[in-house]
Design an enzyme around this catalytic site. Structure first.
Site, PDB file in Angstrom:
ATOM      1  N   CYS A  99       0.926  -1.093   0.011  1.00 31.39           N
ATOM      2  CA  CYS A  99       0.118  -0.012  -0.028  1.00 31.39           C
ATOM      3  C   CYS A  99       1.008   1.232   0.069  1.00 31.39           C
ATOM      4  O   CYS A  99       0.737   2.201  -0.626  1.00 31.39           O
ATOM      5  CB  CYS A  99      -0.810   0.039   1.257  1.00 31.39           C
ATOM      6  SG  CYS A  99      -1.958  -1.449   1.513  1.00 31.39           S
ATOM      7  N   HIS A 103       0.892   4.863  -1.823  1.00 32.75           N
ATOM      8  CA  HIS A 103       0.301   5.702  -0.976  1.00 32.75           C
ATOM      9  C   HIS A 103       1.151   6.480   0.230  1.00 32.75           C
ATOM     10  O   HIS A 103       0.858   7.093   1.243  1.00 32.75           O
ATOM     11  CB  HIS A 103      -0.843   5.388   0.018  1.00 32.75           C
ATOM     12  CG  HIS A 103      -2.260   5.030  -1.098  1.00 32.75           C
ATOM     13  ND1 HIS A 103      -2.813   5.835  -1.729  1.00 32.75           N
ATOM     14  CD2 HIS A 103      -2.296   3.534  -1.622  1.00 32.75           C
ATOM     15  CE1 HIS A 103      -3.515   5.147  -2.643  1.00 32.75           C
ATOM     16  NE2 HIS A 103      -3.448   3.891  -2.513  1.00 32.75           N
ATOM     17  N   CYS A 137      -7.838  -1.927  -4.990  1.00 32.28           N
ATOM     18  CA  CYS A 137      -6.247  -1.587  -4.981  1.00 32.28           C
ATOM     19  C   CYS A 137      -5.562  -2.981  -5.165  1.00 32.28           C
ATOM     20  O   CYS A 137      -4.475  -2.994  -5.945  1.00 32.28           O
ATOM     21  CB  CYS A 137      -5.482  -1.101  -3.729  1.00 32.28           C
ATOM     22  SG  CYS A 137      -6.005   0.882  -3.894  1.00 32.28           S
ATOM     23  N   CYS A 201     -34.275  -1.908  11.245  1.00 28.06           N
ATOM     24  CA  CYS A 201     -33.005  -1.304  12.036  1.00 28.06           C
ATOM     25  C   CYS A 201     -33.810  -0.260  12.983  1.00 28.06           C
ATOM     26  O   CYS A 201     -33.314  -0.093  14.262  1.00 28.06           O
ATOM     27  CB  CYS A 201     -32.319  -0.630  11.175  1.00 28.06           C
ATOM     28  SG  CYS A 201     -31.418  -1.281   9.759  1.00 28.06           S
ATOM     29  N   CYS A 204     -35.254  -0.922  16.723  1.00 30.29           N
ATOM     30  CA  CYS A 204     -34.247  -0.870  18.082  1.00 30.29           C
ATOM     31  C   CYS A 204     -33.639   0.673  18.120  1.00 30.29           C
ATOM     32  O   CYS A 204     -33.462   1.174  19.389  1.00 30.29           O
ATOM     33  CB  CYS A 204     -33.138  -2.121  17.894  1.00 30.29           C
ATOM     34  SG  CYS A 204     -33.855  -3.739  18.171  1.00 30.29           S
ATOM     35  N   HIS A 205     -32.904   1.090  17.135  1.00 31.84           N
ATOM     36  CA  HIS A 205     -32.037   1.929  17.243  1.00 31.84           C
ATOM     37  C   HIS A 205     -32.694   3.393  16.898  1.00 31.84           C
ATOM     38  O   HIS A 205     -31.888   4.512  17.160  1.00 31.84           O
ATOM     39  CB  HIS A 205     -30.877   1.645  16.143  1.00 31.84           C
ATOM     40  CG  HIS A 205     -30.070   0.644  16.422  1.00 31.84           C
ATOM     41  ND1 HIS A 205     -29.400   0.489  17.643  1.00 31.84           N
ATOM     42  CD2 HIS A 205     -29.916  -0.704  15.908  1.00 31.84           C
ATOM     43  CE1 HIS A 205     -28.688  -0.740  17.543  1.00 31.84           C
ATOM     44  NE2 HIS A 205     -29.096  -1.608  16.677  1.00 31.84           N
ATOM     45  N   ARG A 242     -21.637  -6.657  11.472  1.00 35.17           N
ATOM     46  CA  ARG A 242     -22.767  -6.320  12.483  1.00 35.17           C
ATOM     47  C   ARG A 242     -23.986  -6.059  11.844  1.00 35.17           C
ATOM     48  O   ARG A 242     -25.005  -6.409  12.566  1.00 35.17           O
ATOM     49  CB  ARG A 242     -22.328  -5.047  12.986  1.00 35.17           C
ATOM     50  CG  ARG A 242     -23.012  -4.363  14.264  1.00 35.17           C
ATOM     51  CD  ARG A 242     -22.924  -5.498  15.330  1.00 35.17           C
ATOM     52  NE  ARG A 242     -24.028  -6.387  15.557  1.00 35.17           N
ATOM     53  CZ  ARG A 242     -24.515  -7.047  16.184  1.00 35.17           C
ATOM     54  NH1 ARG A 242     -24.018  -7.061  17.424  1.00 35.17           N
ATOM     55  NH2 ARG A 242     -25.561  -7.818  15.825  1.00 35.17           N
ATOM     56  N   CYS A 246     -27.354  -8.393  13.016  1.00 32.46           N
ATOM     57  CA  CYS A 246     -28.451  -7.649  13.571  1.00 32.46           C
ATOM     58  C   CYS A 246     -29.779  -8.518  12.674  1.00 32.46           C
ATOM     59  O   CYS A 246     -30.734  -8.543  13.335  1.00 32.46           O
ATOM     60  CB  CYS A 246     -28.655  -6.059  13.273  1.00 32.46           C
ATOM     61  SG  CYS A 246     -27.993  -5.141  14.742  1.00 32.46           S
TER      62      CYS A 246
END
Lengths: 285, 108, 152
Positions: A99, A103, A137, A201, A204-205, A242, A246
């Site tokens: 990388c 960069h 990349c 979603c 709950c959130h 995640r 969920c």
């Protein structure tokens, strides 16, 4: 339809607060400072969101968990930042590049970059996140295969790159390419109820943020700390892991990582946290 | 993770006789020997079972470790330094590997 | 309010549910005798004098049992007879009670240590300190281990 649901959600928060005062635990009013850099963990919500403030998940955690994130030595996520730095500097693939070959020093070249991801990728004509940018990349520049989803190296390198934006406010450019329509799709997904539990979603959130789901204190489900070190896995957990977890927990079929559905959701959920600091690697339960 | 990599935090300098705080962290799964894989077979135990800290060749602190210590083991403890010198840290793996690092401290 | 109520039921809002034996993620529990045997092996049969100079710090509620921060400290001069040789940590309802033993020297400067441990379920964490003069202290803290979210 979405707006109506959102309005119901906002009403529910109020109603719950009145009806079940014991169940609503307020997020803490504390300041998170990491290595002398103050994080924005609470800021005015972007226009269109049905609440006043966007809140980092850090404010919903117990004191011990908050302390782990606040100390950049004690934070186990920093082990993965260091591993990511090694990968950044390691030559790999047919092209004989790392990388860093293109960069240079990530502390300069990557500073603030991840705060504006996902961004529009004109080549693939879809939004691109850090994991997919790394894969691009690897394939186009390095002569390598893309990482397998959630490979240890993918999580470590993503964590390292996002960490270069620590403290930077999340801000997406929805004006690029088709970002706005992906945002719309993501919003639909956010309010879509799925699974045997029939939860979106937002259930709950948004509607129940601040309540407890069993013993978990429900946050706003913000993306600004991902990949995040979860005490449960004692490992880094990616945003798409995640998302899938969920959705699985609603007892629904869950989409593939980086699928159109979850990329749209990443655009929308990330946007909901506009103005919050990138906290990667955050520490959560 | 790749080869376990230690991280250690020791103050760069201290006053003679000062009690300093040392923090250590190492990347390691700490496979407890209690878990089963998808086939239902027990995943063999593989943990760091011993940690030691010496200063100029003298023992400062050590820890005997059971599988109940969390993945990525963290230890924080103290040391009383009378002179400048070198802290040596070692983590011993069940497979016999020893992961080592050291830190200098200047005592004024 | 109907929607709200349904949601509340679906989410079991507000209920702080603590892990109990029998859940799929909870492995076998050590025999009480194993904990007693571990204490006896450490003290050589001597009876600990209560917490005395020893303090065990642990959270009342752990956000996740896989990573629970704990600290021990013993008020000691760390020289002569007022010297702490070691502190042993036990978790009586883990598959094996042993957690860690910290060994101190006069160069430790203070008998204090912090680590992060695994707790299979809500239980007592026990700390035992061995003093150079043959005295033993014991401190105990109950840590509630919660189960989170829909996934458990």
């Amino acid at each position: 339809m979405n707006r109506k649901l959102a309005a119901i959600g906002a009403g529910a928060v109020l109603a719950c607060a009145l009806a079940l005062p014991a169940a609503l635990a307020e997020p803490v009013e504390e300041t998170l400072s990491i290595d002398g850099v103050e994080m924005t963990t609470r800021t005015k919500a972007a226009e269109g969101l049905p609440f006043d403030d966007v809140l980092s998940g850090w404010l919903f955690r117990e004191a011990e968990t908050r302390a782990l994130e606040a100390d950049s030595f004690e934070n186990p996520g920093m082990l993965y930042v260091e591993r990511g730095e090694e990968i950044w500097n390691t030559v790999e693939g047919a092209a004989g590049k790392s990388c860093a070959s293109c960069h240079d020093d990530a502390a300069e070249s990557m500073a603030g970059v991840a705060a504006h991801y996902p961004t529009w990728d004109a080549d693939s004509e879809r939004p691109i996140n850090i994991e997919l940018q790394i894969d691009k990349c690897r394939v186009e520049q390095m002569g390598l295969e893309p990482y397998k989803f959630d490979a240890g190296e993918q999580k470590a390198l993503t964590t390292f790159i996002k960490h270069q934006s620590l403290g930077e406010p999340v801000e997406l450019d929805l004006g690029e390419g088709q970002m706005q329509s992906w945002w719309e799709h993501g919003k639909e997904r956010y309010y879509l109820r799925t699974g045997q539990l029939n939860l979106a979603c937002a259930s709950c959130h948004e509607a129940n943020s601040g309540q407890h789901i069993r013993a978990d204190h429900l946050s706003q489900g913000q993306a600004n700390g991902f990949p995040t070190y979860r005490l449960k896995q004692a490992n880094m957990v990616s945003l798409h892991n995640r998302f899938r977890g969920c959705i699985r927990d609603t007892r629904a079929e869950f989409p593939d990582a980086f699928s159109d559905e979850l990329m749209a959701l990443e655009v929308y959920v990330t946007w909901r946290g506009t103005g919050l600091s990138v906290e990667t690697p955050a520490v959560r339960q | 993770m790749a080869t376990p990599k230690p991280r250690v935090k020791v103050p760069k300098s201290a006053a003679a006789g000062e009690v300093i705080t040392i923090k250590t962290l190492i990347s390691h799964e700490m496979e407890s020997g209690q878990r089963k894989d998808k086939q239902g077979d027990t995943i063999p135990r593989k943990i760091i079972n011993k940690f030691t800290c010496d200063f100029n060749g003298q023992p400062v602190f050590s820890c005997d470790i059971d599988p109940a210590i969390s993945a990525n083991p963290y230890f924080e403890f103290n040391a009383k330094v009378a002179e400048s010198g070198t802290f040596k840290f070692a983590w011993v793996d069940d497979d016999g590997s020893v992961y080592e690092t050291e830190k200098q401290i200047e005592v004024k | 309010m109907n929607i709200n109520r349904r949601q509340a039921l679906g989410l079991t809002a507000g209920a702080a549910v603590f892990a109990v034996a029998g859940l799929r993620t909870v492995p076998a529990v050590a025999d009480v005798a194993e904990t007693e045997a571990a204490i006896k092996a450490f003290t050589g049969g001597a009876v600990p004098e209560g917490p005395g100079k020893l303090t065990l710090e642990a959270p009342e509620i752990a956000e996740n049992g896989n990573t629970v921060p704990i600290s021990v400290s013993v008020d000691s001069a760390m020289s002569g007879d007022d010297m702490v040789e070691s502190v042993m940590i036990l978790a009586e309802d883990n598959p094996n009670p042993g957690v860690a033993t910290f060994n101190f020297t006069p160069m430790s400067g203070a008998a204090a240590a912090t680590t992060r441990m695994r707790l299979a379920k809500t239980q007592n964490v026990i700390a035992l300190a061995k003093m150079a003069d043959g005295t033993f202290y014991m401190d105990k803290k109950e840590v509630k281990v919660t189960i989170g979210g829909c996934g458990g």
